[in-house]
Design an enzyme around this catalytic site. Structure first.
Site, PDB file in Angstrom:
ATOM      1  N   ASP A  37       7.504 135.407  30.608  1.00  0.00           N
ATOM      2  CA  ASP A  37       7.298 136.712  29.990  1.00  0.00           C
ATOM      3  C   ASP A  37       6.328 137.522  31.353  1.00  0.00           C
ATOM      4  O   ASP A  37       6.620 138.675  31.567  1.00  0.00           O
ATOM      5  CB  ASP A  37       6.054 136.778  28.947  1.00  0.00           C
ATOM      6  CG  ASP A  37       7.241 136.489  27.750  1.00  0.00           C
ATOM      7  OD1 ASP A  37       8.210 136.162  27.952  1.00  0.00           O
ATOM      8  OD2 ASP A  37       6.321 136.512  26.741  1.00  0.00           O
ATOM      9  N   TYR A  40       8.540 138.623  33.998  1.00  0.00           N
ATOM     10  CA  TYR A  40       9.419 139.839  33.585  1.00  0.00           C
ATOM     11  C   TYR A  40       8.490 140.979  33.487  1.00  0.00           C
ATOM     12  O   TYR A  40       9.184 142.069  34.189  1.00  0.00           O
ATOM     13  CB  TYR A  40       9.965 139.539  32.249  1.00  0.00           C
ATOM     14  CG  TYR A  40      10.937 140.427  31.722  1.00  0.00           C
ATOM     15  CD1 TYR A  40      12.371 140.751  32.294  1.00  0.00           C
ATOM     16  CD2 TYR A  40      10.643 141.590  30.852  1.00  0.00           C
ATOM     17  CE1 TYR A  40      13.062 141.803  31.804  1.00  0.00           C
ATOM     18  CE2 TYR A  40      11.287 142.670  30.561  1.00  0.00           C
ATOM     19  CZ  TYR A  40      12.707 142.760  30.918  1.00  0.00           C
ATOM     20  OH  TYR A  40      13.300 143.791  30.645  1.00  0.00           O
ATOM     21  N   ASP A  41       7.608 140.956  33.020  1.00  0.00           N
ATOM     22  CA  ASP A  41       6.678 142.263  32.888  1.00  0.00           C
ATOM     23  C   ASP A  41       6.649 142.635  34.546  1.00  0.00           C
ATOM     24  O   ASP A  41       6.412 143.986  34.498  1.00  0.00           O
ATOM     25  CB  ASP A  41       5.338 142.002  32.365  1.00  0.00           C
ATOM     26  CG  ASP A  41       5.499 141.861  30.853  1.00  0.00           C
ATOM     27  OD1 ASP A  41       6.611 142.256  30.336  1.00  0.00           O
ATOM     28  OD2 ASP A  41       4.496 141.256  30.265  1.00  0.00           O
ATOM     29  N   SER A  84       9.602 150.657  20.941  1.00  0.00           N
ATOM     30  CA  SER A  84       8.802 149.460  21.401  1.00  0.00           C
ATOM     31  C   SER A  84       7.407 150.196  21.885  1.00  0.00           C
ATOM     32  O   SER A  84       6.959 150.909  21.062  1.00  0.00           O
ATOM     33  CB  SER A  84       9.513 149.190  22.717  1.00  0.00           C
ATOM     34  OG  SER A  84       8.851 148.011  23.695  1.00  0.00           O
ATOM     35  N   LYS A 117      -0.739 141.277  18.512  1.00  0.00           N
ATOM     36  CA  LYS A 117       0.707 141.568  18.661  1.00  0.00           C
ATOM     37  C   LYS A 117       1.367 140.249  18.724  1.00  0.00           C
ATOM     38  O   LYS A 117       1.241 139.241  19.439  1.00  0.00           O
ATOM     39  CB  LYS A 117       0.683 141.927  20.462  1.00  0.00           C
ATOM     40  CG  LYS A 117       2.175 142.548  20.845  1.00  0.00           C
ATOM     41  CD  LYS A 117       2.081 143.066  21.950  1.00  0.00           C
ATOM     42  CE  LYS A 117       3.649 143.614  22.256  1.00  0.00           C
ATOM     43  NZ  LYS A 117       4.769 142.985  22.195  1.00  0.00           N
ATOM     44  N   LYS A 287      -3.947 150.954  18.023  1.00  0.00           N
ATOM     45  CA  LYS A 287      -3.337 152.032  17.361  1.00  0.00           C
ATOM     46  C   LYS A 287      -4.309 153.254  17.248  1.00  0.00           C
ATOM     47  O   LYS A 287      -5.285 152.675  16.526  1.00  0.00           O
ATOM     48  CB  LYS A 287      -2.442 151.753  16.162  1.00  0.00           C
ATOM     49  CG  LYS A 287      -1.389 150.683  16.441  1.00  0.00           C
ATOM     50  CD  LYS A 287      -0.730 150.004  15.314  1.00  0.00           C
ATOM     51  CE  LYS A 287       0.647 149.355  15.776  1.00  0.00           C
ATOM     52  NZ  LYS A 287       1.292 148.559  14.499  1.00  0.00           N
ATOM     53  N   CYS A 421       3.303  98.272  25.864  1.00  0.00           N
ATOM     54  CA  CYS A 421       3.248  96.833  26.478  1.00  0.00           C
ATOM     55  C   CYS A 421       2.996  95.747  25.537  1.00  0.00           C
ATOM     56  O   CYS A 421       2.318  95.806  24.489  1.00  0.00           O
ATOM     57  CB  CYS A 421       2.086  96.856  27.350  1.00  0.00           C
ATOM     58  SG  CYS A 421       1.782  95.194  28.089  1.00  0.00           S
TER      59      CYS A 421
HETATM   60  S1  IVH Z   1       4.037 148.515  16.529  1.00  0.00           S
HETATM   61  C1  IVH Z   1       6.181 152.323  16.470  1.00  0.00           C
HETATM   62  N1  IVH Z   1       2.574 146.574  16.185  1.00  0.00           N
HETATM   63  O1  IVH Z   1       6.041 144.346  20.065  1.00  0.00           O
HETATM   64  C2  IVH Z   1       5.537 151.009  16.170  1.00  0.00           C
HETATM   65  N2  IVH Z   1       4.500 146.133  17.264  1.00  0.00           N
HETATM   66  O2  IVH Z   1       6.343 144.994  22.665  1.00  0.00           O
HETATM   67  C3  IVH Z   1       5.943 150.206  17.263  1.00  0.00           C
HETATM   68  N3  IVH Z   1       4.768 143.891  17.817  1.00  0.00           N
HETATM   69  O3  IVH Z   1       8.596 146.045  19.121  1.00  0.00           O
HETATM   70  C4  IVH Z   1       5.673 148.929  17.042  1.00  0.00           C
HETATM   71  N4  IVH Z   1       3.096 142.979  16.962  1.00  0.00           N
HETATM   72  O4  IVH Z   1       8.334 143.994  17.995  1.00  0.00           O
HETATM   73  C5  IVH Z   1       3.549 146.954  16.467  1.00  0.00           C
HETATM   74  N5  IVH Z   1       0.980 144.596  15.400  1.00  0.00           N
HETATM   75  C6  IVH Z   1       2.258 145.168  16.043  1.00  0.00           C
HETATM   76  C7  IVH Z   1       3.082 144.358  16.572  1.00  0.00           C
HETATM   77  C8  IVH Z   1       4.086 144.937  17.443  1.00  0.00           C
HETATM   78  C9  IVH Z   1       4.227 142.773  17.618  1.00  0.00           C
HETATM   79  C10 IVH Z   1       6.142 144.034  18.514  1.00  0.00           C
HETATM   80  C11 IVH Z   1       7.219 144.666  18.077  1.00  0.00           C
HETATM   81  C12 IVH Z   1       7.440 145.950  19.156  1.00  0.00           C
HETATM   82  C13 IVH Z   1       6.868 145.012  20.458  1.00  0.00           C
HETATM   83  C14 IVH Z   1       6.613 145.907  21.456  1.00  0.00           C
END
Ligand code: IVH
Length: 682
Positions: A37, A40-41, A84, A117, A287, A421
């Site tokens: 990962d 890739y990033d 994403s 995440k 968020k 053994c």
């Molecule tokens: S929010 C519009 N919340 O991470 C909202 N995503 O790398 C977009 N993901 O596509 C996603 N945990 O598959 C959100 N708590 C979380 C998340 C999450 C994992 C994933 C999801 C997203 C990807 C982006």
């Protein structure tokens, strides 16, 4: 984390794009990937850097700005695109991202919501009147694949919600650590190769058709369509009330934070909890909590502007399997250990990983030279998960299994999965007694291989502490043991009772501590009690002990605690010297420092010994010479370099002498040296 450099030429840029496209395609096809990962990033960020500098050269297939790197496909359109997230990699990047968002809003963000995440796959689950009707993968964000058939095996994704609502849940499907273990157990039992990685396992399972076995997955909801007007934290509560599984019940539960500083604190908390969580996370999502802020910020084509992922270092990395070592444990278990091309996982360099047992190696189909997925989390012992079979070059070699016990040479009992053994614990006892009695450890003359086997097999000795309670009568029961031999052996054991701390410590055979390291540890701590009281941090203060080795030593010391108690009761290893390191906590509460300044005629000197010793030094082994040097305050080394300050050159000194002369290093005869360290020699 510094931003990776942009490719240097259009060709390098095109190569980088091609590599990223291949990796993304493999990743979204079956979760297998030639890149970790982090790699890739970094690749995508380098591509972005190039595209910023050369906006008119952007290739149409570039993964930047596309959901799923442009790789995924699907044929069922999403009602609202599945986006994403943008990534940040440090607290500073998060701050500037938040400042950007607040500039856009023209006001401070009302509140943040911080949540794990989850490291799985995004899905959308549609409910009509509370009943599950369709489940889709994210696909390219606009259309996904229908995976409704897989829903049965997904815990937390109920068939029916608590209320007859029309709603689309969005969230992540993953394999918890336990589900991952179960999945691999059932797969290998069915002759299938194990999943390399929980995420590839989840991806493969959601798409699998007609499997003869069932693999259970877990769903976590983090978003929904059809429940308007709720702030994010409120939405999560509502989803849980409807019967969907959310991260609320976990230690990493989503939390509303009034300020960015508070959010940052929660990010650190979740990152710290990572190793202990029962599922994988690859970051923390921040968020804007208020629906008003989200609406005002809106979304770009790839990601919302009101949320961002603070990425954490990957716990899986790809590296090369260089070899396999077979170690015999205390109970005679012969365990394979992978030797890896060193790879940094979550800030720690990993060079070894467990391979469990021979059957496991076969099930995983590993070969020497393979690129392998290695997993490490927190204090968990790193393990090799699986080979990347499609990366093979043909040069890989099969792994050779041992035919006899690598420790004692006796036969191996292969009737169980874990090989052992045939001597069982006695294998360890014989080997450890021979080692402890060796010249550089307790130096017990007359206690070689044959005697050690006799003593262990007669049940007189199970470990080295037993040596010190042996009686003449007991010894005389052994074959070929006469009065003189018994007396000599007892006398030799008696002498060994007062060996200095470094030798007693070395005699324990603690992994990672040979003669040199034992000397350093003994000098650093000064007493067995201080060594035993040391934690990993204190041990890491010893020159040459890194975090990984320190942790091993601490564990091993716990294992030998009872042995050490019995040795102490016998007065073995009781010597106390002035430690070179201050005690762990000094009067002012400061922590251990290691300036290592030692007193003595060799203080500050780096000394090498070569040729054969004569005069007062004639009887000293190299190890004893090194001990002498260290007692005199110097540092012993085996090769001459620019750092060497003194060479003790005996008869037949060869290339080391020539090199010392070339470098202008002082040279002494053994006699001159003996005079210099006369006090320590006595
Ligand atoms: S929010 C519009 N919340 O991470 C909202 N995503 O790398 C977009 N993901 O596509 C996603 N945990 O598959 C959100 N708590 C979380 C998340 C999450 C994992 C994933 C999801 C997203 C990807 C982006």
């Amino acid at each position: 984390m510094a931003s990776p450099a942009a490719p240097a030429s259009p060709q390098a840029y095109a190569d980088a794009v091609a590599a990223a496209v291949r990796a993304a395609a493999a990743y979204y096809a079956d979760g297998a990937t030639p890149l970790g990962d982090d790699e890739y990033d970094a690749l995508v960020r380098a591509i972005e850097a190039y595209e910023r500098e050369h906006p008119d050269e952007v290739l149409p297939e570039s993964p930047t700005g596309k959901v799923a790197g442009g790789a995924a496909v699907g044929d069922v359109p999403h009602s609202v695109p599945m986006l994403s997230l943008d990534n940040v990699f440090s607290a500073e990047e998060l701050e500037s991202w938040a400042a950007g968002l607040e500039r856009r809003l023209g006001r401070p963000v009302a509140a943040w919501c911080v949540e794990p995440k989850l490291d799985g796959l995004a899905i959308a689950a549609r409910y009509r009147a509370g009943r599950l009707t369709r489940v889709l993968t994210r696909g390219d964000g606009l259309a996904g694949e229908d995976i409704t058939a897989a829903a049965d095996a997904v815990l937390g994704l109920p068939d029916r919600l608590a209320e007859p609502v029309d709603v689309e849940l969005r969230g992540e499907v993953l394999l918890t650590h336990e589900q991952f273990e179960q999945a691999n157990a059932v797969r290998t039992a069915h002759g299938a190769t194990p999943f390399a990685h929980p995420r590839s396992g989840a991806a493969g399972t959601l798409r699998a058709k007609d499997r003869a076995y069932r693999v259970e997955l877990t769903f976590f909801a983090y978003d929904a369509l059809g429940l308007p007007g709720l702030d994010h934290a409120e939405l999560l509560v509502r989803l849980a009330a409807l019967g969907a599984h959310t991260a609320a019940g976990t230690a990493a539960a989503p939390r509303r934070c009034a300020t960015l500083a508070e959010a940052q604190q929660r990010i650190d908390e979740i990152a710290g909890l990572r190793a202990a969580l029962p599922f994988g996370i690859d970051g923390v999502v921040v968020k804007a909590d208020a629906v008003a802020d989200q609406e005002a910020a809106g979304s770009g084509s790839r990601a919302p502007r009101w949320a961002v992922a603070r990425k954490l270092q990957a716990q899986h990395q790809v590296t090369r399997l260089l070899g396999v070592e077979w170690n015999v444990g205390r109970t005679g278990i012969i365990a394979p250990r992978a030797v890896l091309e060193p790879v940094v996982i979550d800030g720690v360099t990993v060079t070894y990983a467990t391979l469990h047992n021979p059957a496991d190696i076969e099930r995983r189909g590993l070969m020497i030279g393979d690129q392998v997925f290695v997993y490490r989390a927190g204090d968990v012992i790193p393990r090799v998960e699986a080979p990347l079979v499609d990366q093979r070059t043909g040069a890989e070699q099969p792994i050779a299994f041992p035919e006899v016990c690598p420790r004692c040479g006796d036969a191996i009992d292969t009737s169980e999965q874990r090989w052992r053994c045939v001597r069982g614990r006695a294998c360890q006892a014989v080997a450890s007694v021979i080692y402890a009695a060796g010249r550089d450890q307790l130096d017990i003359e007359g206690l070689g291989g044959t005697r050690a086997v006799q003593l262990v097999e007669a049940g007189l000795v199970a470990d080295l502490a037993d040596l010190f309670t042996l009686t003449r009568e007991q010894l005389l029961t052994l074959e070929r043991m006469g009065d003189t031999s018994a007396d000599n052996l007892l006398a030799a054991i008696e002498t060994a009772r007062s060996r200095p701390l470094n030798r007693v410590f070395c005699a324990l055979g603690i992994r990672g501590t040979g003669r040199t390291m034992s000397r350093r540890i003994a000098a650093h701590f000064g007493s067995m009690a201080a060594i035993r009281a040391a934690d990993a941090e204190a041990l890491a203060g010893v020159d040459g002990i890194g975090a990984e080795k320190a942790a091993v030593i601490v564990t091993e010391l716990v294992d030998v605690a009872a042995l050490l108690d019995r040795l102490a009761a016998q007065g073995v290893g009781a010597a106390v010297t002035e430690p070179t390191a201050p005690a762990a906590t000094s009067a002012d509460g400061g922590s251990a420092a290691t300036d290592g300044t030692a007193a003595g005629p060799l203080a500050g000197q780096s000394v090498v010994v070569t040729g054969s010793m004569t005069g007062a030094l004639a009887e000293l082994s190299r190890n004893a010479m090194n001990e002498l040097i260290e007692r005199a305050g110097g540092k012993a080394s085996s090769s001459v370099s620019k750092r060497t300050t003194l060479l003790v050159a005996g008869e037949k000194a060869g290339s080391k002498r020539a090199k010392a002369e070339e470098l202008g290093v002082a040279v002494m005869t053994p006699e001159e040296f003996a005079a210099l360290v006369a006090d320590q020699l006595g």
